[in-house]
Write an enzyme that holds these catalytic residues in place. Sequence first.
Site, short mmCIF file in Angstrom:
data_model
loop_
_atom_site.label_atom_id
_atom_site.label_comp_id
_atom_site.label_asym_id
_atom_site.label_seq_id
_atom_site.Cartn_x
_atom_site.Cartn_y
_atom_site.Cartn_z
N HIS A 40 -1.63 -0.42 -9.81
CA HIS A 40 -2.34 -1.29 -8.87
C HIS A 40 -2.87 -2.55 -9.58
O HIS A 40 -4.07 -2.83 -9.57
CB HIS A 40 -3.49 -0.54 -8.17
N ARG A 57 0.85 -1.19 0.00
CA ARG A 57 0.00 0.00 0.00
C ARG A 57 0.89 1.24 0.00
O ARG A 57 1.96 1.25 0.62
CB ARG A 57 -0.91 0.04 1.24
P1 NDP Z 1 -1.95 -10.68 5.68
O1 NDP Z 1 -2.87 -10.02 6.64
O2 NDP Z 1 -2.09 -12.14 5.41
O3 NDP Z 1 -0.44 -10.43 6.15
C1 NDP Z 1 0.00 -9.24 6.67
C2 NDP Z 1 1.43 -9.41 7.17
O4 NDP Z 1 1.88 -8.14 7.64
C3 NDP Z 1 1.52 -10.38 8.35
O5 NDP Z 1 2.70 -11.14 8.26
C4 NDP Z 1 1.61 -9.45 9.55
O6 NDP Z 1 2.32 -9.96 10.66
C5 NDP Z 1 2.38 -8.30 8.96
N1 NDP Z 1 2.18 -7.08 9.74
C6 NDP Z 1 1.03 -6.44 10.00
N2 NDP Z 1 1.24 -5.38 10.80
C7 NDP Z 1 2.58 -5.36 11.04
C8 NDP Z 1 3.42 -4.53 11.82
N3 NDP Z 1 2.94 -3.47 12.50
N4 NDP Z 1 4.73 -4.82 11.85
C9 NDP Z 1 5.24 -5.87 11.18
N5 NDP Z 1 4.49 -6.71 10.44
C10 NDP Z 1 3.17 -6.46 10.38
O7 NDP Z 1 -2.06 -9.86 4.33
P2 NDP Z 1 -1.84 -10.38 2.83
O8 NDP Z 1 -0.51 -11.03 2.75
O9 NDP Z 1 -3.02 -11.12 2.34
O10 NDP Z 1 -1.83 -8.97 2.05
C11 NDP Z 1 -0.88 -7.98 2.35
C12 NDP Z 1 -1.28 -6.68 1.69
O11 NDP Z 1 -1.06 -6.74 0.28
C13 NDP Z 1 -2.77 -6.31 1.78
O12 NDP Z 1 -3.08 -5.77 3.05
C14 NDP Z 1 -2.89 -5.29 0.68
O13 NDP Z 1 -2.60 -4.01 1.18
C15 NDP Z 1 -1.82 -5.71 -0.33
N6 NDP Z 1 -2.40 -6.21 -1.58
C16 NDP Z 1 -2.07 -5.56 -2.74
C17 NDP Z 1 -2.55 -6.01 -3.94
C18 NDP Z 1 -2.15 -5.35 -5.21
O14 NDP Z 1 -2.68 -5.68 -6.28
N7 NDP Z 1 -1.20 -4.44 -5.19
C19 NDP Z 1 -3.45 -7.17 -4.03
C20 NDP Z 1 -3.71 -7.78 -2.76
C21 NDP Z 1 -3.19 -7.31 -1.58
P3 NDP Z 1 1.78 -11.25 11.46
O15 NDP Z 1 1.99 -12.41 10.51
O16 NDP Z 1 2.68 -11.32 12.63
O17 NDP Z 1 0.34 -11.00 11.77
C1 OXD Z 2 -6.45 -5.97 -2.56
C2 OXD Z 2 -5.95 -5.20 -3.66
O1 OXD Z 2 -6.27 -5.54 -1.42
O2 OXD Z 2 -6.35 -5.45 -4.80
O3 OXD Z 2 -7.04 -7.04 -2.78
O4 OXD Z 2 -5.12 -4.31 -3.47
#
Ligand code: NDP
Ligand code: OXD
Length: 311
Positions: free
Chosen positions: A274, A226
């Site tokens: 995106h 993001r």
């Molecule tokens: P998840 O919720 O599965 O994973 C999030 C990860 O971030 C976890 O490992 C979590 O740690 C870690 N995290 C959260 N907060 C913190 C923090 N304060 N400090 C350190 N680590 C942290 O999310 P996804 O993997 O499914 O997706 C990640 C992001 O990808 C989405 O939120 C979205 O913003 C983005 N995205 C972008 C897309 C695009 O097309 N560009 C498409 C889909 C998603 P822990 O494991 O310890 O909980």
């Molecule tokens: C999602 C994205 O969060 O598309 O799924 O960014």
Amino acid sequence: MLTLLFTDRPQRWPKFEAPLRAALDAACIGPYRLSDSADPAEVDYIIFSPSGGLRDFTPFTNLKAVLSLWAGVESIVGNDTLRVPLTRMVDQGLSEGMVEWVTGHVLRHHLGMDQHILEQDGVWRGHVTPPLARDRQVAILGLGALGQACAKMLVALNFQVLGWSRGPKSIPGVSCFHGEDGLREVLAGAEICVLLLPNTPHTEDTLDAAALRLMPQGAVILNPGRGPLIDDDALLESLNSGHIGHATLDVFRQEPLPPEHPFWSHPRITVTPHIAAETRAATTATVIAENIRRNEAGEPMRFLVDRDLQY
Ligand code: NDP
Ligand code: OXD
């Protein structure tokens, strides 16, 4: 009779309707009405996308859950009018898309492809060869559904993979870190740094000026997570100083990225709009249907969002 309301952009409805009906029928959830419009008081489940524009959940007085088609839920997670469980999207289509985007862009920078694609100047530089992946450190900030899927692929390609998450983790082939000290260690080795954190108050500006300074000279940043994860001004400064070698950015504080934004014309920034991982109807429909089936059967839904942690 369950009432299911689809709230994405109108042009998405024709793409999603048939896959959703097929998945709901396969899940045997019983009689249902599925539409892109409904009397709010009758709606049991909302299939939600931030692009649909729905922000006030107050009229949905009988709502059981909101099922997000997106993985990132920052646009809805703090919504005070939402008083029912919220699930986010974790599915094969998103994971495969993200793995392909991340792997492609990691390999671009690892192999120095730009030099050969953009600079065919008649000079034979046979002595400039890329290192093997085994000698390249790639850091992944965020080891959730998508971060882990990418880590697995990069490990399979032999990269030295470092990962960072909120809590401790153990992932085969990945050196896992967490917490503030962990971040510093990961950044110090991050020749290529992939951001796959959610957008929460705790992750905003994870890559600020101080964090960028910790990264190796010439480091490359890939951000499919993001926009707010990076301090934009600090990034521009470190790119201009040459400390950061390149940034490939898929997500932005403002989307679409305005035409006059300096990222578009910066020689060391690549903008993708995106598109790293798209929500695909066929795979997401089964996740939505399975969660409705579970909730109706009194089983816990999958991929519930923690409203306190905001992801
Ligand atoms: P998840 O919720 O599965 O994973 C999030 C990860 O971030 C976890 O490992 C979590 O740690 C870690 N995290 C959260 N907060 C913190 C923090 N304060 N400090 C350190 N680590 C942290 O999310 P996804 O993997 O499914 O997706 C990640 C992001 O990808 C989405 O939120 C979205 O913003 C983005 N995205 C972008 C897309 C695009 O097309 N560009 C498409 C889909 C998603 P822990 O494991 O310890 O909980
Ligand atoms: C999602 C994205 O969060 O598309 O799924 O960014």
